[in-house]
Write an enzyme that holds these catalytic residues in place. Structure first.
Site, short mmCIF file in Angstrom:
data_model
loop_
_atom_site.label_atom_id
_atom_site.label_comp_id
_atom_site.label_asym_id
_atom_site.label_seq_id
_atom_site.Cartn_x
_atom_site.Cartn_y
_atom_site.Cartn_z
N GLU A 1 6.51 7.54 2.79
CA GLU A 1 6.32 8.80 3.80
C GLU A 1 5.32 8.68 4.72
O GLU A 1 4.32 8.12 4.39
CB GLU A 1 6.12 10.17 3.16
CG GLU A 1 7.37 10.44 2.15
CD GLU A 1 7.13 11.44 1.29
OE1 GLU A 1 8.18 12.28 0.89
OE2 GLU A 1 6.06 11.97 0.84
N CYS B 1 -0.31 9.76 9.91
CA CYS B 1 -0.77 9.63 8.64
C CYS B 1 0.02 8.60 8.11
O CYS B 1 1.13 8.86 7.89
CB CYS B 1 -1.06 10.62 8.02
SG CYS B 1 -1.51 10.44 6.14
N CYS C 1 1.39 3.97 -5.93
CA CYS C 1 -0.04 3.82 -5.57
C CYS C 1 -0.50 3.33 -7.21
O CYS C 1 0.18 3.92 -8.07
CB CYS C 1 -0.98 5.03 -5.43
SG CYS C 1 -2.65 4.72 -5.06
N CYS D 1 -5.45 8.67 -9.56
CA CYS D 1 -6.21 9.92 -9.33
C CYS D 1 -5.40 11.36 -9.75
O CYS D 1 -4.35 11.35 -9.48
CB CYS D 1 -6.63 10.26 -7.71
SG CYS D 1 -7.40 8.57 -7.12
N CYS E 1 -3.61 13.75 -7.41
CA CYS E 1 -2.77 13.31 -6.32
C CYS E 1 -1.34 13.23 -6.67
O CYS E 1 -1.21 12.43 -7.65
CB CYS E 1 -3.48 11.97 -5.83
SG CYS E 1 -2.60 11.26 -4.54
N GLY F 1 -0.60 5.13 -1.32
CA GLY F 1 -1.28 3.98 -1.34
C GLY F 1 -2.63 3.73 -1.24
O GLY F 1 -3.10 4.77 -0.68
N GLU F 2 -3.23 2.74 -1.74
CA GLU F 2 -4.46 2.55 -1.52
C GLU F 2 -4.59 1.23 -0.51
O GLU F 2 -4.33 0.02 -0.96
CB GLU F 2 -5.27 1.98 -3.04
CG GLU F 2 -6.77 1.62 -2.91
CD GLU F 2 -7.61 2.41 -1.87
OE1 GLU F 2 -7.71 3.58 -2.15
OE2 GLU F 2 -8.34 1.66 -0.96
N SER G 1 -8.85 5.05 5.06
CA SER G 1 -9.23 5.86 3.63
C SER G 1 -9.09 5.12 2.54
O SER G 1 -8.09 4.74 2.22
CB SER G 1 -8.78 7.24 3.71
OG SER G 1 -9.11 7.88 2.64
N SER H 1 -13.10 8.44 -0.33
CA SER H 1 -12.70 9.58 -1.13
C SER H 1 -13.65 9.77 -2.25
O SER H 1 -13.59 9.04 -3.25
CB SER H 1 -11.27 9.46 -1.77
OG SER H 1 -10.39 9.20 -0.46
N LEU H 2 -14.47 10.51 -1.92
CA LEU H 2 -15.84 10.47 -3.19
C LEU H 2 -15.44 11.61 -4.34
O LEU H 2 -15.46 11.28 -5.41
CB LEU H 2 -17.00 10.91 -2.37
CG LEU H 2 -18.29 10.89 -3.17
CD1 LEU H 2 -18.53 9.36 -3.74
CD2 LEU H 2 -19.44 11.32 -2.30
N HIS H 3 -15.40 12.85 -3.73
CA HIS H 3 -14.84 13.83 -4.76
C HIS H 3 -15.84 14.18 -5.66
O HIS H 3 -16.07 15.50 -6.26
CB HIS H 3 -13.63 13.83 -5.36
CG HIS H 3 -12.54 13.54 -4.40
ND1 HIS H 3 -12.04 14.32 -3.26
CD2 HIS H 3 -11.40 12.77 -4.23
CE1 HIS H 3 -11.18 14.05 -2.63
NE2 HIS H 3 -10.75 13.03 -3.04
N ASN I 1 -4.68 20.54 -2.10
CA ASN I 1 -3.35 20.87 -1.95
C ASN I 1 -2.62 20.72 -3.20
O ASN I 1 -2.55 19.74 -3.60
CB ASN I 1 -2.55 19.96 -1.07
CG ASN I 1 -3.37 19.85 0.44
OD1 ASN I 1 -3.51 21.08 1.01
ND2 ASN I 1 -3.92 18.80 0.83
N CYS J 1 -2.61 15.99 2.50
CA CYS J 1 -3.26 15.16 1.74
C CYS J 1 -2.78 15.14 0.31
O CYS J 1 -2.94 16.31 -0.54
CB CYS J 1 -4.69 15.33 1.88
SG CYS J 1 -5.44 14.80 3.17
N1 SAH Z 1 -5.51 5.84 -1.41
C1 SAH Z 1 -6.52 6.24 -0.24
C2 SAH Z 1 -5.80 7.16 0.55
C3 SAH Z 1 -4.59 7.96 0.28
S1 SAH Z 1 -5.24 9.61 -0.24
C4 SAH Z 1 -7.94 7.31 -0.77
O1 SAH Z 1 -7.85 7.59 -1.92
O2 SAH Z 1 -8.62 7.56 -0.03
C5 SAH Z 1 -5.65 10.43 1.06
C6 SAH Z 1 -6.69 11.52 0.78
O3 SAH Z 1 -6.19 12.54 0.21
C7 SAH Z 1 -8.05 11.01 -0.11
O4 SAH Z 1 -9.30 11.51 0.13
C8 SAH Z 1 -7.62 11.71 -1.41
O5 SAH Z 1 -8.55 12.09 -2.27
C9 SAH Z 1 -7.01 12.92 -0.97
N2 SAH Z 1 -5.95 13.65 -1.94
C10 SAH Z 1 -5.40 13.28 -2.79
N3 SAH Z 1 -4.52 14.33 -3.36
C11 SAH Z 1 -5.18 15.36 -2.91
C12 SAH Z 1 -4.82 16.87 -2.93
N4 SAH Z 1 -3.90 17.17 -3.75
N5 SAH Z 1 -5.44 17.72 -2.36
C13 SAH Z 1 -6.41 17.21 -1.41
N6 SAH Z 1 -6.67 15.86 -1.09
C14 SAH Z 1 -5.94 15.05 -1.97
#
Ligand code: SAH
Length: 350
Positions: free
Chosen positions: A95, A108, A115, A119, A122, A166-167, A198, A221-223, A297, A340
């Site tokens: 997508e 995007c 992937c 995570c 995700c 994907g990463e 990212s 993507s730290l979180h 999301n 995202c």
């Molecule tokens: N693999 C890469 C890029 C794809 S995800 C990465 O991890 O950065 C793109 C962004 O969306 C990342 O910051 C990821 O952590 C975030 N993301 C994934 N699932 C999400 C969700 N359900 N709600 C909000 N952000 C999310």
């Protein structure tokens, strides 16, 4: 018809194309013309290469195919976001999303089918990684979205974010090749400063990117800046701990002088305490940075909930007090699962 025996001409470099012609006793500059048809004009048939003679077109036809993507279907969100299901030459689907705002149109883009990371929050993680995208499949998504941007919003694409499926750093070589074509004059000619990659944070490759002196932006993507919390959210972080990530980010800044952006979702009961905020403030000392607080999301499994507004405000205030730029991002395209972490081609989830 697509063939799996002939070679995909788009896997050839400009030099390869020039060599192909000289080996076949044709002037090398025909290779440049073909390269332009493929990468600047985005043509998908040899017949369309009108400045080549019939016999040269036949020569190409005999040796190569032009694999390309097709947009299978589109969904439009109430906010203007367009999500595309993109069919690849082997019928797998990824997508890609066009996100319009008043001042920008952003693509995007996906880098892998599925992937390999896990995570927990995700949707893409629920599909196992099937394969990496080729450089041309990454590039084609950008071309397709640029066309949509011109068609629907009357302006070219202004930005690209590698935040689709994907990463990207697990498909580094193809990523770099695609970005080269996106930024080259013979390609789309976009400025690398308008591109952001990212990553979930793979220290070794972040350092390699710094060594390679890439000119695009880096988002991580730290979180969570607490190792045990982060490893629960993103289990691969056991293998790539925060200390190593911190070293890689420091190295990145020292070599490139580019500010890193941290993506950060605040979840109820997970990373919404003062300890979490303080850990982030500490982590931000590693190198100059920006923080994007992203809205969560939902992906339909009720495990995660967005933190209360006052907590997000507390994050914002604490970061601002340290003079760290912070933005609170509202999601776009949520009604069509294009935001995202929501990209998961529903047909693949069985
Ligand atoms: N693999 C890469 C890029 C794809 S995800 C990465 O991890 O950065 C793109 C962004 O969306 C990342 O910051 C990821 O952590 C975030 N993301 C994934 N699932 C999400 C969700 N359900 N709600 C909000 N952000 C999310």
């Amino acid at each position: 018809m697509k063939s799996f025996t002939k070679k995909d001409i788009r896997s050839l470099s400009l030099e390869d194309l020039r060599c192909f012609f000289t080996e076949n006793k044709v002037q090398a500059f025909r290779g440049n013309q073909v390269y332009q048809w493929l990468w600047q004009k985005g043509i998908h048939s040899f017949e369309g290469m009108t400045n080549l003679s019939k016999s040269n077109r036949a020569l190409l036809q005999e040796h190569f195919v032009i694999n390309h993507i097709d947009i299978d279907h589109q969904q439009k969100s109430n906010d203007g976001t367009i999500k595309n299901a993109v069919k690849l030459y082997d019928n797998l689907v990824v997508e890609s999303v066009l996100i319009p705002t008043a001042t920008r149109t952003t693509a995007c883009v996906s880098s892998q089918v599925g992937c390999s990371l896990d995570c927990k929050f995700c949707a893409t993680a629920k599909i196992k990684r099937m394969r990496n995208l080729n450089a041309d499949e990454i590039y084609d998504q950008v071309v397709a979205i640029d066309r949509q941007s011109r068609l629907y919003f009357d302006r070219p694409l202004s930005n690209i974010v590698f935040m689709g499926m994907g990463e990207p750093l697990m498909n580094y070589k193809n990523l770099i090749n695609a970005i080269e074509k996106i930024t080259q004059k013979d390609g789309l000619g976009m400025s690398p400063s308008r591109i952001t990659v990212s990553t979930s944070g793979i220290p070794k490759i972040i350092m390699k990117m710094a060594d390679d002196q890439v000119r695009f932006g880096l988002a991580v993507s730290l979180h969570s800046a607490r190792q045990n919390v982060r490893a629960k959210l993103m289990p691969f972080a056991e293998k790539f701990p925060l200390n190593d990530l911190a070293d890689a980010i420091k190295y990145w800044y020292d070599k490139t002088e580019k500010i890193v952006t941290y993506e950060y979702v605040v979840w109820k009961g997970i990373n919404d305490s003062d300890e979490d905020i303080n850990a982030l403030l500490n982590f931000c000392k590693i190198s100059p940075c920006k923080v994007n607080l992203i809205e969560y999301n939902p992906i339909g499994d009720h495990q995660f909930m967005q933190a209360e507004k006052n907590i997000i405000k507390a994050y914002e205030k604490a970061l601002e007090a340290q003079r760290i730029t912070v933005t609170v991002r509202r999601s776009r395209g949520k009604d069509i699962d294009a935001a995202c972490g929501q990209l998961a081609n529903k047909d693949m989830l069985v």
